[in-house]
Scaffold this active site. Structure first.
Site, short mmCIF file in Angstrom:
data_model
loop_
_atom_site.label_atom_id
_atom_site.label_comp_id
_atom_site.label_asym_id
_atom_site.label_seq_id
_atom_site.Cartn_x
_atom_site.Cartn_y
_atom_site.Cartn_z
N SER A 183 119.12 -80.63 -24.87
CA SER A 183 119.21 -79.32 -25.52
C SER A 183 117.86 -78.89 -26.10
O SER A 183 117.51 -77.70 -26.06
CB SER A 183 120.30 -79.31 -26.59
OG SER A 183 119.97 -80.13 -27.67
N ARG B 247 113.18 -94.32 -25.17
CA ARG B 247 112.47 -95.54 -24.80
C ARG B 247 111.27 -95.71 -25.72
O ARG B 247 110.62 -94.72 -26.07
CB ARG B 247 111.95 -95.48 -23.35
CG ARG B 247 113.01 -95.30 -22.29
CD ARG B 247 113.99 -96.43 -22.21
NE ARG B 247 113.36 -97.72 -21.96
CZ ARG B 247 113.99 -98.89 -22.11
NH1 ARG B 247 115.24 -98.92 -22.52
NH2 ARG B 247 113.37 -100.01 -21.85
N HIS C 45 111.99 -86.28 -34.19
CA HIS C 45 112.76 -87.40 -34.75
C HIS C 45 113.72 -86.84 -35.80
O HIS C 45 113.28 -86.13 -36.72
CB HIS C 45 111.82 -88.43 -35.38
CG HIS C 45 112.57 -89.59 -35.94
ND1 HIS C 45 113.10 -90.59 -35.14
CD2 HIS C 45 112.92 -89.91 -37.21
CE1 HIS C 45 113.73 -91.46 -35.91
NE2 HIS C 45 113.64 -91.07 -37.16
N THR D 269 120.69 -78.03 -35.07
CA THR D 269 120.42 -76.58 -35.08
C THR D 269 118.99 -76.32 -35.57
O THR D 269 118.33 -75.40 -35.08
CB THR D 269 121.41 -75.81 -35.99
OG1 THR D 269 121.26 -76.25 -37.33
CG2 THR D 269 122.84 -75.99 -35.54
N GLN D 270 118.51 -77.15 -36.48
CA GLN D 270 117.13 -76.99 -36.96
C GLN D 270 116.13 -77.51 -35.94
O GLN D 270 115.04 -76.95 -35.80
CB GLN D 270 116.96 -77.73 -38.30
CG GLN D 270 117.77 -77.13 -39.42
CD GLN D 270 117.42 -75.66 -39.66
OE1 GLN D 270 116.25 -75.31 -39.77
NE2 GLN D 270 118.43 -74.81 -39.74
N GLU D 271 116.48 -78.58 -35.23
CA GLU D 271 115.60 -79.09 -34.17
C GLU D 271 115.28 -77.96 -33.19
O GLU D 271 114.14 -77.78 -32.77
CB GLU D 271 116.27 -80.25 -33.43
CG GLU D 271 116.52 -81.45 -34.30
CD GLU D 271 117.08 -82.65 -33.52
OE1 GLU D 271 116.76 -82.81 -32.34
OE2 GLU D 271 117.83 -83.44 -34.13
C1 GRF Z 1 118.00 -85.13 -30.84
O1 GRF Z 1 118.72 -85.23 -32.03
C2 GRF Z 1 116.68 -85.83 -31.02
O2 GRF Z 1 116.09 -85.61 -32.24
C3 GRF Z 1 117.18 -87.24 -30.90
O3 GRF Z 1 118.03 -87.20 -29.80
C4 GRF Z 1 118.65 -85.94 -29.75
C5 GRF Z 1 118.40 -85.35 -28.41
O4 GRF Z 1 119.14 -84.22 -28.16
N1 GRF Z 1 116.16 -88.22 -30.87
P1 GRF Z 1 118.88 -83.38 -26.83
O5 GRF Z 1 118.85 -84.36 -25.66
O6 GRF Z 1 117.60 -82.64 -27.00
O7 GRF Z 1 120.08 -82.49 -26.73
#
Ligand code: GRF
Length: 198
Positions: free
Chosen positions: A17, A99, A117, A180-182
């Site tokens: 996502s 990984r 992260h 949602t913040q990511e």
């Molecule tokens: C996210 O929460 C990222 O921070 C974590 O894994 C999740 C990945 O989500 N390390 P996506 O594959 O981007 O949907």
């Protein structure tokens, strides 16, 4: 108008996502015509990663480098680097890429390798960040975009966002709030990387 093409290669292991929101933002904000920036490829260590289909649907080249097929981390990273370098990336974006990378890999992409992260680093590097934040009694949690260095989940912070930890939160409800913040900060951090370089 930008001149040299600047490729982004995104590494994923799962749903993708974050990858998708970066690729969509690049389209919507016309990064290619503004800075010559495009998402050139999405590479996964898992053939089953849902993000591969999302990427294909957006017309992005995909590749799979299955870590299970390699006898050592070094051998896996060597093949991963070969696949990435076919696209001469200006930036390699780790987006849920699960990984641990070798020091040789990190050194090869020094200054052009970033990660997201799901914690407020330097708190909670490593796995199970949401449960650990709840168990520690944190009233806030969040997410960090950072430069990747040889030490896991360290490196210069490029962006952070904070969310509340609410009564009754589980790791899942907190993870959804953080995600949602990511999706807001990762495209912005990638754009800022190229704005700084422009
Ligand atoms: C996210 O929460 C990222 O921070 C974590 O894994 C999740 C990945 O989500 N390390 P996506 O594959 O981007 O949907």
């Amino acid at each position: 108008m930008a001149t040299a093409q600047k490729n982004i290669v995104i590494l994923i292991s799962g749903g993708g996502s974050n990858m998708a929101v970066i690729a969509r933002t690049a389209e919507k904000e016309a990064w290619r015509s503004r800075w010559g920036v495009q998402v050139a490829a999405v590479i996964s260590n898992k053939a089953s990663a849902g993000g591969l289909e999302l990427a294909k649907g957006m017309g992005i080249a995909t590749a799979v480098v299955p870590h299970t097929a390699y006898a050592s981390r070094e051998a896996f990273d060597a093949e991963l680097m070969a696949q990435i370098d076919r696209h001469s990336p200006a930036l390699v974006v780790l987006a849920g890429f699960m990984r641990i990378l070798t020091p040789g890999f990190v050194a090869h992409y020094a200054g052009r390798l970033i990660n997201i992260h799901p914690s407020l680093l330097p708190a909670f590097p490593g796995l199970h960040t949401h449960q650990r934040a709840i168990d520690a009694g944190c009233t806030v949690a969040g997410v960090t975009v950072h430069q990747v260095t040889a030490e896991l989940d360290h490196g210069e912070t490029l962006a952070q966002a904070v969310v509340p930890v609410l009564p009754g939160d589980t790791a899942e409800t907190l993870a959804a709030r953080v995600l949602t913040q990511e999706h807001l900060i990762y495209p912005k951090a990638v754009r800022a990387f190229f704005e700084r370089a422009a």
